[in-house]
Design a protein around this motif. Structure first.
Motif, PDB file in Angstrom:
ATOM      1  N   SER A  52       0.690  -1.259   0.110  1.00  0.00           N
ATOM      2  CA  SER A  52       0.034   0.093  -0.008  1.00  0.00           C
ATOM      3  C   SER A  52       0.874   1.147  -0.044  1.00  0.00           C
ATOM      4  O   SER A  52       2.312   1.044   0.247  1.00  0.00           O
ATOM      5  CB  SER A  52      -0.839  -0.217   1.334  1.00  0.00           C
ATOM      6  OG  SER A  52      -0.051   0.149   2.188  1.00  0.00           O
TER       7      SER A  52
ATOM      8  N   VAL B  78      -2.460   5.025   4.704  1.00  0.00           N
ATOM      9  CA  VAL B  78      -3.447   3.639   4.518  1.00  0.00           C
ATOM     10  C   VAL B  78      -4.807   4.086   4.700  1.00  0.00           C
ATOM     11  O   VAL B  78      -5.740   3.683   3.836  1.00  0.00           O
ATOM     12  CB  VAL B  78      -2.982   2.700   5.913  1.00  0.00           C
ATOM     13  CG1 VAL B  78      -4.248   1.607   5.393  1.00  0.00           C
ATOM     14  CG2 VAL B  78      -1.880   2.198   5.535  1.00  0.00           C
TER      15      VAL B  78
ATOM     16  N   LYS C 240       1.065   3.264   6.991  1.00  0.00           N
ATOM     17  CA  LYS C 240       1.688   1.930   6.707  1.00  0.00           C
ATOM     18  C   LYS C 240       2.554   1.487   7.881  1.00  0.00           C
ATOM     19  O   LYS C 240       3.350   2.071   8.450  1.00  0.00           O
ATOM     20  CB  LYS C 240       2.336   2.002   5.360  1.00  0.00           C
ATOM     21  CG  LYS C 240       2.984   0.848   4.741  1.00  0.00           C
ATOM     22  CD  LYS C 240       3.956   1.280   3.536  1.00  0.00           C
ATOM     23  CE  LYS C 240       4.604  -0.088   2.998  1.00  0.00           C
ATOM     24  NZ  LYS C 240       5.245   0.359   1.560  1.00  0.00           N
TER      25      LYS C 240
ATOM     26  N   TYR D 148      -9.555   5.905   2.011  1.00  0.00           N
ATOM     27  CA  TYR D 148      -8.607   4.811   1.899  1.00  0.00           C
ATOM     28  C   TYR D 148      -7.321   5.149   0.862  1.00  0.00           C
ATOM     29  O   TYR D 148      -7.526   5.930   0.076  1.00  0.00           O
ATOM     30  CB  TYR D 148      -9.182   3.335   1.332  1.00  0.00           C
ATOM     31  CG  TYR D 148     -10.231   2.977   2.287  1.00  0.00           C
ATOM     32  CD1 TYR D 148      -9.817   2.036   3.361  1.00  0.00           C
ATOM     33  CD2 TYR D 148     -11.552   3.260   1.893  1.00  0.00           C
ATOM     34  CE1 TYR D 148     -10.897   1.610   4.175  1.00  0.00           C
ATOM     35  CE2 TYR D 148     -12.593   2.971   2.876  1.00  0.00           C
ATOM     36  CZ  TYR D 148     -12.285   2.005   3.854  1.00  0.00           C
ATOM     37  OH  TYR D 148     -13.395   1.395   4.770  1.00  0.00           O
TER      38      TYR D 148
ATOM     39  N   VAL E  97      -4.895  -0.099  -1.037  1.00  0.00           N
ATOM     40  CA  VAL E  97      -5.085  -0.618   0.172  1.00  0.00           C
ATOM     41  C   VAL E  97      -6.012  -2.025  -0.091  1.00  0.00           C
ATOM     42  O   VAL E  97      -6.940  -1.829  -0.858  1.00  0.00           O
ATOM     43  CB  VAL E  97      -5.901   0.296   1.237  1.00  0.00           C
ATOM     44  CG1 VAL E  97      -6.289  -0.353   2.056  1.00  0.00           C
ATOM     45  CG2 VAL E  97      -4.857   1.204   1.772  1.00  0.00           C
TER      46      VAL E  97
ATOM     47  N   VAL F 279      -3.368  -4.934   4.313  1.00  0.00           N
ATOM     48  CA  VAL F 279      -3.967  -4.366   5.746  1.00  0.00           C
ATOM     49  C   VAL F 279      -5.037  -5.605   6.336  1.00  0.00           C
ATOM     50  O   VAL F 279      -5.680  -6.256   5.678  1.00  0.00           O
ATOM     51  CB  VAL F 279      -4.833  -3.192   5.660  1.00  0.00           C
ATOM     52  CG1 VAL F 279      -5.471  -2.779   6.840  1.00  0.00           C
ATOM     53  CG2 VAL F 279      -3.948  -2.188   4.924  1.00  0.00           C
TER      54      VAL F 279
ATOM     55  N   THR G 201      -0.152  -3.588   7.404  1.00  0.00           N
ATOM     56  CA  THR G 201      -0.503  -2.658   8.593  1.00  0.00           C
ATOM     57  C   THR G 201      -1.578  -3.587   9.169  1.00  0.00           C
ATOM     58  O   THR G 201      -2.445  -4.340   8.403  1.00  0.00           O
ATOM     59  CB  THR G 201      -1.303  -1.605   8.028  1.00  0.00           C
ATOM     60  OG1 THR G 201      -0.431  -0.662   7.060  1.00  0.00           O
ATOM     61  CG2 THR G 201      -1.929  -0.626   8.803  1.00  0.00           C
TER      62      THR G 201
END
Length: 323
Positions: free
Chosen positions: A9, A13, A37, A71, A75, A150, A178
């Motif tokens: 990403s 984030v 991140k 976002y 992501v 994520v 993340t």
């Protein structure tokens, strides 16, 4: 095992702007924070404040009531909650995973299941005959195969025995993406989190640091917010009726006793957990399937009880601070 990433990403984030969350009615509102991140953000707070609702909203499982979530670039979100460990399926363990990833070789599926402690003939067990912890491992295996950057996890250690929990902790430690998670397990929070977000009603307390640092900052904040004693304070106090003062003293006394009792129970449970974990490290025990399974059940029971008692303790502490 490791949670790998298909595509990284951007540094930003997500950004949450004046978010309101809930189902039929608004549960909490005026939520503002951002995630970058490689953050490991733990979300804490009392029951019913909206922690699970918040992470479900971020994971796009339910819509926001107001405000928005922006976002970042590239992501991709993987979501897991403890309810997923309660699923039913007529397939066996191997089929459960292979059906979702039919392009993979059987040997590769077996290797992945082996990383989640399903070995040899265990992969042929019926899913419906599995324990909650075993079902949780299957769902975590599916999450690993998604390769998202994520991970959003709601009580990920519930249902897991000590071995599974350690495998998960190690994998999350090595994850390059993340993590946003909700947990009542303070040891898990302290090991994984590098940021702590505590939720209250229309109020957030965000700390950049682990759980120990968060507790330190909470205590520091409490000290700075204690009001100075003024001359008219004693006059106001004196204006309370004798019965009201007596009632307040009794209430404070009961809360202090309750907190002390809960702290004693927490200490006892932590000793039990440590004792069971030490027993499970004994070769005579872990080579005895029946004995180790029995101890694992005891361990899960003690951990679940510890989480419940910790919640009660936090609620009692909050009530005491408000009196």
């Amino acid at each position: 095992f490791t949670f790998s990433i298909r595509r990284e990403s951007g540094n930003d984030v997500l950004r949450i702007n004046d978010l309101s969350i809930g189902y039929d009615e608004i549960l909490n509102s005026h939520i503002n924070f951002s995630v970058e991140k490689r953050d490991r953000l733990a979300i804490l707070g009392p029951n019913g404040i909206g922690k699970s609702t918040l992470v479900k909203t971020i994971a796009k499982k339910i819509p926001e009531k107001a405000g928005d979530i922006v976002y970042g670039t590239n992501v991709s979100i993987g979501y897991y909650d403890q309810k997923q460990a309660e699923f039913t399926s007529n397939k066996n363990v191997l089929e459960e995973l292979w059906t979702e990833y039919p392009e993979m070789k059987e040997s590769d599926i077996r290797k992945i299941l082996g990383r989640f402690l399903f070995t040899q003939d265990e992969v042929l067990k019926s899913v419906n005959d599995l324990s909650g912890g075993e079902k949780a491992r299957i769902q975590l295996a599916k999450l690993m195969l998604e390769k998202n950057n994520v991970l959003i996890l709601d009580e990920p250690t519930n249902h897991l025995d000590i071995d599974s929990k350690e495998v998960l902790e190690n994998a999350l430690d090595d994850f390059e993406g993340t993590i946003i998670f909700v947990s009542h397990d303070r040891y898990f929070v302290n090991r994984i989190a590098n940021r702590i977000l505590e939720m209250e009603k229309e109020k957030l307390f965000l700390v950049n640091g682990d759980y120990d640092y968060f507790l330190h900052k909470k205590e520091e904040l409490k000290m700075t917010q204690e009001p100075e004693v003024k001359e008219n304070d004693s006059e106001n106090k004196g204006s309370l009726s004798y019965e009201e003062q007596k009632r307040q003293r009794n209430e404070i006394g009961k809360l202090k006793k309750q907190v002390k009792k809960l702290e004693q129970e927490i200490a006892g449970l932590e000793e039990d957990i440590e004792s069971i974990e030490n027993q499970l490290l004994d070769p005579e025990v872990y080579n005895d399937y029946t004995k180790s399974a029995e101890l694992n059940e005891q361990l899960i029971d003690r951990n679940n009880r510890l989480e419940n008692v910790m919640e009660q303790w936090a609620d009692s502490e909050e009530q005491l601070s408000e009196t």
